[in-house]
Design a protein around this motif. Sequence first.
Motif, PDB file in Angstrom:
ATOM      1  N   ASP A 102       0.841  -1.194   0.000  1.00 34.60           N
ATOM      2  CA  ASP A 102       0.000   0.000   0.000  1.00 34.60           C
ATOM      3  C   ASP A 102       0.876   1.245   0.000  1.00 34.60           C
ATOM      4  OD1 ASP A 102      -2.217  -1.592   0.124  1.00 34.60           O
ATOM      5  OD2 ASP A 102      -2.573  -1.275   2.267  1.00 34.60           O
ATOM      6  N   MET A 103       0.384   2.280  -0.646  1.00 35.57           N
ATOM      7  CA  MET A 103       1.082   3.562  -0.655  1.00 35.57           C
ATOM      8  C   MET A 103       0.110   4.644  -0.195  1.00 35.57           C
ATOM      9  SD  MET A 103       2.800   5.679  -3.840  1.00 35.57           S
ATOM     10  CE  MET A 103       1.183   6.076  -4.528  1.00 35.57           C
ATOM     11  N   LYS A 104       0.599   5.557   0.625  1.00 33.14           N
ATOM     12  CA  LYS A 104      -0.224   6.670   1.086  1.00 33.14           C
ATOM     13  C   LYS A 104       0.551   7.961   0.905  1.00 33.14           C
ATOM     14  CE  LYS A 104      -2.877   8.417   5.019  1.00 33.14           C
ATOM     15  NZ  LYS A 104      -3.271   8.192   6.445  1.00 33.14           N
ATOM     16  N   ALA A 105      -0.063   8.956   0.285  1.00 36.02           N
ATOM     17  CA  ALA A 105       0.563  10.251   0.059  1.00 36.02           C
ATOM     18  C   ALA A 105      -0.287  11.337   0.709  1.00 36.02           C
ATOM     19  CB  ALA A 105       0.717  10.517  -1.440  1.00 36.02           C
ATOM     20  N   GLN A 106       0.377  12.351   1.248  1.00 41.87           N
ATOM     21  CA  GLN A 106      -0.324  13.441   1.908  1.00 41.87           C
ATOM     22  C   GLN A 106       0.391  14.751   1.646  1.00 41.87           C
ATOM     23  OE1 GLN A 106       1.135  15.022   4.876  1.00 41.87           O
ATOM     24  NE2 GLN A 106      -0.510  16.558   4.953  1.00 41.87           N
ATOM     25  N   PHE A 107      -0.395  15.799   1.397  1.00 43.49           N
ATOM     26  CA  PHE A 107       0.131  17.150   1.296  1.00 43.49           C
ATOM     27  C   PHE A 107      -0.718  18.039   2.178  1.00 43.49           C
ATOM     28  CE2 PHE A 107      -0.435  21.407  -0.419  1.00 43.49           C
ATOM     29  CZ  PHE A 107       0.874  21.875  -0.399  1.00 43.49           C
ATOM     30  N   PHE A 161       4.691   3.851   2.883  1.00 42.96           N
ATOM     31  CA  PHE A 161       4.442   2.560   2.263  1.00 42.96           C
ATOM     32  C   PHE A 161       4.250   1.508   3.352  1.00 42.96           C
ATOM     33  CE2 PHE A 161       6.822   4.948  -0.847  1.00 42.96           C
ATOM     34  CZ  PHE A 161       6.193   4.650  -2.053  1.00 42.96           C
ATOM     35  N   VAL A 162       3.337   0.593   3.089  1.00 40.24           N
ATOM     36  CA  VAL A 162       3.115  -0.555   3.973  1.00 40.24           C
ATOM     37  C   VAL A 162       3.244  -1.819   3.135  1.00 40.24           C
ATOM     38  CG1 VAL A 162       1.524  -1.724   5.520  1.00 40.24           C
ATOM     39  CG2 VAL A 162       1.580   0.773   5.468  1.00 40.24           C
ATOM     40  N   TRP A 163       4.174  -2.669   3.529  1.00 40.57           N
ATOM     41  CA  TRP A 163       4.434  -3.925   2.814  1.00 40.57           C
ATOM     42  C   TRP A 163       4.057  -5.076   3.730  1.00 40.57           C
ATOM     43  CZ3 TRP A 163       9.878  -6.423   2.157  1.00 40.57           C
ATOM     44  CH2 TRP A 163       9.769  -7.585   1.365  1.00 40.57           C
ATOM     45  N   ARG A 164       3.036  -5.825   3.311  1.00 43.32           N
ATOM     46  CA  ARG A 164       2.568  -6.968   4.085  1.00 43.32           C
ATOM     47  C   ARG A 164       3.340  -8.225   3.695  1.00 43.32           C
ATOM     48  NH1 ARG A 164      -1.707  -3.757   3.061  1.00 43.32           N
ATOM     49  NH2 ARG A 164      -1.940  -4.662   0.980  1.00 43.32           N
ATOM     50  N   ILE A 165       3.845  -8.930   4.698  1.00 40.43           N
ATOM     51  CA  ILE A 165       4.640 -10.134   4.464  1.00 40.43           C
ATOM     52  C   ILE A 165       3.887 -11.323   5.043  1.00 40.43           C
ATOM     53  CG2 ILE A 165       6.863 -11.253   4.836  1.00 40.43           C
ATOM     54  CD1 ILE A 165       8.022  -8.481   5.379  1.00 40.43           C
TER      55      ILE A 165
END
Length: 904
Positions: free
Chosen positions: A396-401, A476-480
Amino acid sequence: MQAHRKPMAVAISTVLLTLAGQGMAQEANGTGAPTAQGEMQVVAVTGIRASMQKSLETRKNAGASIEVVSAEDIGKMPDKNIADAVQRLPGVNIGATSAGQFDEAERVSLRGTAPSQTLTTLNGHSVSSGDWHVADQTGSGRSVGFALLPSELVSQVIVYKSAQADIVEGGLMGTVDIISRRPLDFKKPLTVEAAVGAVYADLPAKTKPQFSALANWKNEAGTLGVMAQGFMEKRAIRRDSQEHLDWRTISPTSTLAKNHPDLAGVAYSGLIGSSLFDGVRERKGGMLALEAKPNRDLTLGATAMYASLNATNYNRNHMADFSDAIGNGNGVQDFQYSLSPSGKTITHLALPSQGPRVDDSTPPAEAVESYVRDGARSTSGFFDLNAKYRVTDDLDMKAQFGYTKGEGKTPKQNSLEVNVYNSATAYTLYGTGHAADVSYASLDPSNYNNPNLVLNGAGGTSISTIDKETNGQLDFVWRISASAFNRVKFGARYSSHTRELHQVAPSLLTDTLPAWDGSIYPSDFASNLGGDFPRNGWFIAPGTLQQWKDGNLDADPVRRELLRSEFKLTEKNAAAYAMTEFEQDKLSGNVGLRAVRTKEEPRVNVPVPSKVCPALQPCPSVPGAITTSAYGTYYQSTIPHSYTNLLPSLNLRYDLERGMQARLALNRTMERPDYGDLAGAISNVDNLTHRASGGNPNLKPTTSDNIDLSLSWYFAPRALLSAGVFYSKLHDYVTFGETQVRLFNTTTNQDDTYTVTSPAATSARVKGLELVYEQPIGAGFGFNANYTYADSKDASGARMRGQSKHTYNMGAYYENDRFSARIAYNGRSDYIIGMNQAGPTLQNAPFKTLSASIQYKLTENLSVSLDGLNLNNPISKAYAFNEEQPKAFRENGRQYYLNLRMKY
């Protein structure tokens, strides 16, 4: 002591407590009955109990050590801003402004530290705010003014007591994250909520309106939503005080000490004032949020908020003046006095009349100050854009401004300062027991038409502070799968922050006095403070004073610019982090590292000696000199400063049998110095006491190595028994030192010697204990209690600012389908506020408050509530170095809120 109980206040208090008692005597219906083990999932729990259940579940499942308060918790108590709401959590303290205790909490601090060492975020991002009071506008701290943030904006407040690598740095002992509502979180396609009501403040005896509304729409598919909120709240305020503004110590080398050896090094109260502060606060603003989820992989959001607090106020103070009569060592030598048992304080002082005014060296018997701050206000606003995108099934990717801006303004502080001569004066102190006795032999404070009354000066000020930040963040969130380390989080953040202060100090152009219309203090002024002191002071009507000042002031914004107090600080922060979350059997937690790079550029105005460059004259010898101010010639100096910090963190959670849970947190945190501490400009200049404060642009950030250990037992639904200990070792903790500096006195128009306090770094430590107990007891009843012990000291052994050794909260509630009631009692022991008017350390004595709330459902969608705040009518007491030396006794009165709430 005369009791201060107005008929309306008595009636409302009686109704509030009687209705609560009647409601608690009722039998609860099915939803209030205790449930059998395992049935919680099929019982509809609403209201107070639902919010408590949500808060405890969030706390239990969190990766870090946190405390939580939810929207229902806030709505069921008279929590008119978010600081009021979180004060009931363990380890949390609230306070008012640096100008003194008012009737609404405005600052939040954690675990025995100052408010500026607590980071406040909104939805995880920075929020700027201004301050409404002139003393806070010049102080330039980093703490957020919670008076701008009404509880209506909130879904949940999370207090992080242990750090995680993915949390924005800046909170030394923790972070307060305010979570607003989101459009797609609402259950129904259309939700409308509104509240209309009034608040009655019993000290000013005035009623003002309050209103709030929310509308949320989302489509049937749950892919698009819009939420709009608005609020308008007015409240009359009044604060009655006795203030000791100028504690002085007699020099052992003075003539006075040589003639009276027992007075060498002894302290006395130089100015004892009868202060009346009143005004009207109007808080208004709103929030707009949009959320879209066009497909399962993408969520988009935009949120904007704006709030303003208009706080025009009038402060007047009649002060018995003992300062110069004995303080300069050349004054009167024949007077009566008594010392405290310790021999360190003059507890009784009687001075003979110094006669009528001859010249500036004649000590007055009384000094009177009046300050009308018309248009004083603060604002806060932000705009955030965010997007969350599922790149793959595992990533998952998260962007914020975001952009945020806060302002604090006092466009016009109109002041009048007069001295009254030719009277004997006396005082007798009672420590912090009650207010002092103060008397004049031949002076009537209620009579303005006194031939011994002389205009001393007038001026006022115009102040503007701006705080703004632009920031961006990518996470970023990387699920393993099939691994104990089931998630990896990493990301980066960048922000550019600016803080600046502008000030204009007008000059008086007349020696005539304004007209008096016979106004004197209210007949019940300070009736609960004890002591025998003047309570009938005259004052000039605010409109008359403003008109007089407007016609007799030189307020040219260029010529009267107070350059010595101005500064601008630019701060650029870059951070990157990596963190992994893990879970193996009963053990879970996270471990990570956050790296932070900070670049600071404080720009200050440095005075050029008048012998080199006189004011308003050309200055060719100093390139870039600012020669436009009548208060002196200055040049600008920018002192760049940068540093890098590595902030590791480890949070462990171990689930034991039968709902027990153990936690261990190890981390390093940082807090950047206050803006005013970094900016080297001279500020808070007091021409009466000859004290001021300045900055230190070379300060390093305060860092803290922390350990937190707790054991919690969730032994039933909505029930908790918890104990925890914490310890923190602080490096580069900011304290204060003193130096003597020659400054231009804007009252006398000549150079004088001032005692200037400036920040310096030392080490410190904090250790403490937290205990929590919450439990429903059946039939709709329940109670909660918590206690925090915090012991904090710097390297010299002195207590840290903000530390209350003991903090406790107790509460009880009752709820059925129709009726709910809550009562809460909060207390904290004494604590250090800091420097008062750049003078001795100011400490607040123990402070306790009692609040209650009742609510009745008229229909499923309509309810009425009555809330009472400060029902015990607490008196705020402050003292200087010890309790023999009172600084202030203040009363704000009780407030009662009646609201009709509707929801659809």
